[in-house]
Scaffold this active site. Structure first.
Site, PDB file in Angstrom:
ATOM      1  N   TYR A  57     -16.570  26.983  13.652  1.00  9.12           N
ATOM      2  CA  TYR A  57     -17.671  26.783  12.692  1.00  9.12           C
ATOM      3  C   TYR A  57     -18.986  27.294  13.280  1.00  9.12           C
ATOM      4  O   TYR A  57     -19.339  26.984  14.426  1.00  9.12           O
ATOM      5  CB  TYR A  57     -17.838  25.300  12.320  1.00  9.12           C
TER       6      TYR A  57
ATOM      7  N   HIS B 235      -6.127  24.426  14.034  1.00 10.54           N
ATOM      8  CA  HIS B 235      -6.857  24.718  12.793  1.00 10.54           C
ATOM      9  C   HIS B 235      -5.959  25.369  11.731  1.00 10.54           C
ATOM     10  O   HIS B 235      -5.987  24.993  10.559  1.00 10.54           O
ATOM     11  CB  HIS B 235      -8.055  25.614  13.116  1.00 10.54           C
TER      12      HIS B 235
HETATM   13  P1  NAP Z   1     -16.798  20.133   0.123  1.00 12.20           P
HETATM   14  O1  NAP Z   1     -17.032  19.001   1.039  1.00 12.20           O
HETATM   15  O2  NAP Z   1     -15.770  20.017  -0.949  1.00 12.20           O
HETATM   16  O3  NAP Z   1     -18.150  20.550  -0.597  1.00 12.20           O
HETATM   17  C1  NAP Z   1     -19.341  20.706   0.118  1.00 12.20           C
HETATM   18  C2  NAP Z   1     -20.401  21.138  -0.886  1.00 12.20           C
HETATM   19  O4  NAP Z   1     -20.623  20.094  -1.837  1.00 12.20           O
HETATM   20  C3  NAP Z   1     -21.715  21.417  -0.216  1.00 12.20           C
HETATM   21  O5  NAP Z   1     -22.281  22.538  -0.881  1.00 12.20           O
HETATM   22  C4  NAP Z   1     -22.552  20.167  -0.494  1.00 12.20           C
HETATM   23  O6  NAP Z   1     -23.919  20.508  -0.586  1.00 12.20           O
HETATM   24  C5  NAP Z   1     -22.007  19.721  -1.824  1.00 12.20           C
HETATM   25  N1  NAP Z   1     -22.062  18.266  -2.017  1.00 12.20           N
HETATM   26  C6  NAP Z   1     -21.716  17.283  -1.154  1.00 12.20           C
HETATM   27  N2  NAP Z   1     -21.883  16.070  -1.702  1.00 12.20           N
HETATM   28  C7  NAP Z   1     -22.358  16.287  -2.956  1.00 12.20           C
HETATM   29  C8  NAP Z   1     -22.753  15.435  -4.008  1.00 12.20           C
HETATM   30  N3  NAP Z   1     -22.666  14.099  -3.900  1.00 12.20           N
HETATM   31  N4  NAP Z   1     -23.202  16.006  -5.165  1.00 12.20           N
HETATM   32  C9  NAP Z   1     -23.280  17.353  -5.291  1.00 12.20           C
HETATM   33  N5  NAP Z   1     -22.933  18.211  -4.321  1.00 12.20           N
HETATM   34  C10 NAP Z   1     -22.466  17.685  -3.157  1.00 12.20           C
HETATM   35  O7  NAP Z   1     -16.416  21.484   0.931  1.00 12.20           O
HETATM   36  P2  NAP Z   1     -16.236  21.841   2.447  1.00 12.20           P
HETATM   37  O8  NAP Z   1     -17.474  21.595   3.218  1.00 12.20           O
HETATM   38  O9  NAP Z   1     -15.684  23.202   2.502  1.00 12.20           O
HETATM   39  O10 NAP Z   1     -15.088  20.834   2.935  1.00 12.20           O
HETATM   40  C11 NAP Z   1     -15.368  19.615   3.608  1.00 12.20           C
HETATM   41  C12 NAP Z   1     -15.106  19.727   5.093  1.00 12.20           C
HETATM   42  O11 NAP Z   1     -13.714  19.957   5.340  1.00 12.20           O
HETATM   43  C13 NAP Z   1     -15.765  20.942   5.775  1.00 12.20           C
HETATM   44  O12 NAP Z   1     -17.157  20.765   5.935  1.00 12.20           O
HETATM   45  C14 NAP Z   1     -14.965  21.019   7.040  1.00 12.20           C
HETATM   46  O13 NAP Z   1     -15.405  20.057   7.980  1.00 12.20           O
HETATM   47  C15 NAP Z   1     -13.552  20.718   6.528  1.00 12.20           C
HETATM   48  N6  NAP Z   1     -12.769  21.932   6.186  1.00 12.20           N
HETATM   49  C16 NAP Z   1     -11.629  22.178   6.898  1.00 12.20           C
HETATM   50  C17 NAP Z   1     -10.873  23.307   6.617  1.00 12.20           C
HETATM   51  C18 NAP Z   1      -9.628  23.562   7.411  1.00 12.20           C
HETATM   52  O14 NAP Z   1      -9.079  24.679   7.347  1.00 12.20           O
HETATM   53  N7  NAP Z   1      -9.150  22.589   8.175  1.00 12.20           N
HETATM   54  C19 NAP Z   1     -11.242  24.193   5.596  1.00 12.20           C
HETATM   55  C20 NAP Z   1     -12.393  23.900   4.858  1.00 12.20           C
HETATM   56  C21 NAP Z   1     -13.137  22.762   5.156  1.00 12.20           C
HETATM   57  P3  NAP Z   1     -25.078  19.625   0.169  1.00 12.20           P
HETATM   58  O15 NAP Z   1     -24.880  19.832   1.644  1.00 12.20           O
HETATM   59  O16 NAP Z   1     -26.323  20.241  -0.358  1.00 12.20           O
HETATM   60  O17 NAP Z   1     -24.901  18.211  -0.257  1.00 12.20           O
END
Ligand code: NAP
Length: 272
Positions: free
Chosen positions: A57, A116
């Site tokens: 990341y 990962h």
């Molecule tokens: P997510 O959590 O589904 O969505 C994050 C987005 O939603 C951000 O743009 C955030 O913006 C917004 N958000 C958060 N809370 C909100 C709310 N209450 N209302 C409106 N918008 C909101 O997507 P993600 O970050 O991709 O996935 C979560 C975590 O999973 C990642 O950060 C990472 O740690 C992990 N991940 C792992 C893998 C893997 O391959 N293992 C792949 C992808 C992700 P703001 O910051 O402006 O709130």
């Protein structure tokens, strides 16, 4: 906070903080370090003690920001997950990359260390030789995988000296892959947690009319509906990412909500 129990009785918070895109995406972005560190601290003060990050990341910078952010807090009260990238799964690379992650996170151990993504060109046996050693040395408390299918997970279980704690996979109201493939059921039967990543579909599911309908009925946000739906599933935990204080608070308050069984059934039916 609510917790799931790991194989040795230790607790893992069901709601963690995702960190993808904090401090950059595939490469480092140093331009907002202060804000990023402050928002992670705000989250921890609010009650997010489980933080999910990864070696790749922000091109490695996200771990540095997490390391800086957690400094004022007691390490023992935090649950830190990081992941080794799929081209670093050779024995020597795993050992070196974990040491690099520990340096960046400024800690002696990680609570949970994940592969990962699987990499079919590197024998899993070699990766697990390193993972098992890291657990024995106390540098890693629990072992997990991410983006593994059932066959790969079974192989990981066979090779690991300790039970696999989790398979971290994409799972949300509109992506029901872990249900369709049988992964959810397999993990439940094996006592392996599913960590749902992209619980908000990176924000995309927030515009879904059916989710909005339920949100409106309860006077809550679509993000809260999406997170609630995941956390009602036994054996499922999740890690929404946010750097926005209002969103962080909103997501955390899901733990105090109740949505009726009937509405949960409706949500279950919107995508299969
Ligand atoms: P997510 O959590 O589904 O969505 C994050 C987005 O939603 C951000 O743009 C955030 O913006 C917004 N958000 C958060 N809370 C909100 C709310 N209450 N209302 C409106 N918008 C909101 O997507 P993600 O970050 O991709 O996935 C979560 C975590 O999973 C990642 O950060 C990472 O740690 C992990 N991940 C792992 C893998 C893997 O391959 N293992 C792949 C992808 C992700 P703001 O910051 O402006 O709130």
């Amino acid at each position: 906070m609510r917790y799931e129990t790991l194989f040795d009785g230790r607790k893992i918070p069901v709601l963690g903080l995702g960190t993808w895109n904090i401090g950059g995406g595939m490469t480092a972005d140093y331009s907002r370090d202060k804000e990023c560190i402050e928002s992670i601290r705000t989250a921890i003060r609010m009650g997010y003690t489980h933080i999910d990050t990864a070696q790749m990341y922000g091109g490695g910078h996200t771990e540095e920001l997490v390391g800086a952010a957690i400094k004022p807090f007691r390490r023992g009260e935090l649950f830190i997950t990081t992941k080794v990238w799929s081209n670093n799964l050779r024995y020597r690379d795993v050992i070196e990359k974990l040491d690099e992650s520990l340096r960046k996170l400024d800690t002696d151990y990680v609570d949970l260390y994940l592969i990962h993504w699987p990499n079919p060109s590197i024998p899993l046996k070699e990766t697990f030789r390193a993972f098992n050693e890291l657990v024995r040395e106390g540098k890693v408390r629990y072992i997990g995988v991410s983006n593994f299918d059932i066959a790969q997970l079974k192989e990981a279980q066979r090779l690991s000296e300790v039970p696999i704690a989790t398979n971290q996979v994409e799972y949300n109201l509109l992506n029901r892959e872990p249900e369709r493939t049988g992964m959810l059921e397999y993990c439940r039967n094996e006592g392996i947690l599913i960590t749902a990543y992209e619980p908000l579909g990176k924000g995309t599911i927030l515009g879904n009319p059916s989710i909005n309908k339920v949100a409106k009925k309860y006077g809550i946000s679509p993000a809260q509906v999406a997170i609630y739906w995941l956390l009602q599933k036994p054996g499922v935990i999740t890690i929404p990412k946010s750097v926005n204080e209002t969103h962080l608070r909103e997501n955390l308050s899901v733990l105090e909500l109740t949505i009726s069984q009937e509405d949960m059934k409706f949500l279950d039916s919107i995508a299969i």
